[in-house]
Design a protein around this motif. Structure first.
Motif, PDB file in Angstrom:
ATOM      1  N   PRO A  29       0.868  -1.188   0.000  1.00 61.78           N
ATOM      2  CA  PRO A  29       0.000   0.000   0.000  1.00 61.78           C
ATOM      3  C   PRO A  29       0.907   1.242   0.000  1.00 61.78           C
ATOM      4  N   TRP A  30       0.430   2.350  -0.551  1.00 63.36           N
ATOM      5  CA  TRP A  30       1.335   3.496  -0.690  1.00 63.36           C
ATOM      6  C   TRP A  30       1.972   3.967   0.625  1.00 63.36           C
ATOM      7  N   PRO A  31       1.235   3.910   1.786  1.00 64.79           N
ATOM      8  CA  PRO A  31       1.924   4.365   3.005  1.00 64.79           C
ATOM      9  C   PRO A  31       3.139   3.493   3.353  1.00 64.79           C
ATOM     10  N   VAL A  32       3.079   2.180   3.041  1.00 64.97           N
ATOM     11  CA  VAL A  32       4.234   1.315   3.318  1.00 64.97           C
ATOM     12  C   VAL A  32       5.407   1.707   2.415  1.00 64.97           C
ATOM     13  N   LEU A  33       5.069   2.045   1.167  1.00 63.31           N
ATOM     14  CA  LEU A  33       6.116   2.466   0.227  1.00 63.31           C
ATOM     15  C   LEU A  33       6.801   3.747   0.726  1.00 63.31           C
ATOM     16  N   VAL A  34       5.981   4.724   1.145  1.00 65.27           N
ATOM     17  CA  VAL A  34       6.525   6.016   1.584  1.00 65.27           C
ATOM     18  C   VAL A  34       7.271   5.881   2.912  1.00 65.27           C
ATOM     19  N   VAL A  35       6.623   5.272   3.906  1.00 66.75           N
ATOM     20  CA  VAL A  35       7.250   5.156   5.231  1.00 66.75           C
ATOM     21  C   VAL A  35       8.506   4.287   5.139  1.00 66.75           C
ATOM     22  N   GLY A  36       8.420   3.176   4.381  1.00 66.66           N
ATOM     23  CA  GLY A  36       9.578   2.298   4.237  1.00 66.66           C
ATOM     24  C   GLY A  36      10.746   3.032   3.598  1.00 66.66           C
ATOM     25  N   ALA A  37      10.460   3.836   2.570  1.00 68.45           N
ATOM     26  CA  ALA A  37      11.541   4.568   1.896  1.00 68.45           C
ATOM     27  C   ALA A  37      12.204   5.554   2.862  1.00 68.45           C
ATOM     28  N   LEU A  38      11.390   6.219   3.702  1.00 64.31           N
ATOM     29  CA  LEU A  38      11.961   7.178   4.654  1.00 64.31           C
ATOM     30  C   LEU A  38      12.734   6.465   5.768  1.00 64.31           C
TER      31      LEU A  38
END
Ligand SMILES: [Zn+2]
Length: 263
Positions: A29-38
């Motif tokens: 899900p997009w929040p996992v993509l964003v949080v994981g990248a950060l």
């Protein structure tokens, strides 16, 4: 490599994992993509906690400076205790214990257990530390001129907001590990990945990186892994700034689009 290149390579690596996960039928899900990248961008600074002038050692004021001193001493003792006859003498702990695959796995596992079992405040703590580091790493010069307190506030508010977003059903608190009670277990993955990407980045520089420790290679237990000397570059050199960083941005962008199913 220097802080910004480490952070950028960490973020790009997680976006690449996102693309691979989408291809394997477990899209983030997009929040996992964003949080994981950060988180991965922040975790990619962590191995340099053994060096007092590194970005991470300055990020949390006296607390990180103190921790840095302790980590340096522990790393140096472990080096002296485990070196073979062929490993060179050295005068400090930089680029030893915290620059190994074993360290990466241990802090990743620690983060995973903390995220899964520690409840909301543990998740907020993990996010806060990594958001501050991501800001320091990715917005290097901008963060340097503003005050530490502003960066910490930014880290705290973004941790709070991102934890709320992740907690909403379907937003990925239980991505990859979906059994009851395994929420946030995946938070260990960007932490392991960030540390390993850091080690690979350092391996490309002139001094190499003893990432395989404690596995003995060529009679050295702290064998400095790296490509042939001609392919290595100096930390902070133009290759890093003008070639590698733009490449990380392009790869990260492509990974992000693939992870979201756009390409
Ligand atoms: Zn390093």
């Amino acid at each position: 490599m220097m802080g910004p290149a480490h952070s950028l390579s960490g973020a790009a690596a997680w976006l690449g994992v996102g693309a691979a996960a989408a291809a394997a039928g477990r899209p983030m899900p997009w929040p996992v993509l964003v949080v994981g990248a950060l988180v991965c961008a922040g975790a990619a600074l962590a191995p340099d906690l053994d060096h007092k002038s590194a970005t991470i050692s300055r990020a949390f004021g006296p607390f990180s400076r103190g921790l840095c001193g302790v980590i340096d001493k522990i790393s140096y003792s472990v080096y002296k205790a485990t070196k073979t006859q062929s490993d060179p003498r050295r005068s400090g702990g930089h680029r030893t214990l915290t620059h190994t695959w074993l360290w990466a796995v241990l802090i990743g596992a620690g983060t995973a257990v903390l995220g899964m079992a520690g409840g909301r405040w543990a998740v907020l703590g993990i996010l806060f530390v990594h958001m501050v580091l991501a800001v320091e790493g990715l917005l290097w010069r901008a963060a340097r001129v503003s005050s530490d307190i502003l960066v910490w506030l930014l880290g705290a508010t973004s941790a709070w907001i991102l934890a709320d977003i992740l907690n909403k059903p379907g937003n990925g608190a239980d991505w990859l590990f979906s059994a009851p009670g395994q929420e946030y277990l995946w938070l260990g993955l960007p932490v392991v990945l960030g540390a390993l990407v850091h080690d690979i980045g350092d391996a490309l520089t002139v001094s190499g990186c003893p990432v395989l420790w404690p596995i003995v290679v060529g009679r050295k237990r702290w064998y400095p892994v790296g490509p042939p000397k001609a392919m290595r570059f100096r930390a902070g050199s133009w290759v890093e700034l003008k070639v590698m960083m733009p490449v990380f941005m392009l790869l990260g962008g492509a990974g992000c689009l693939a992870a979201l199913g756009i390409i």
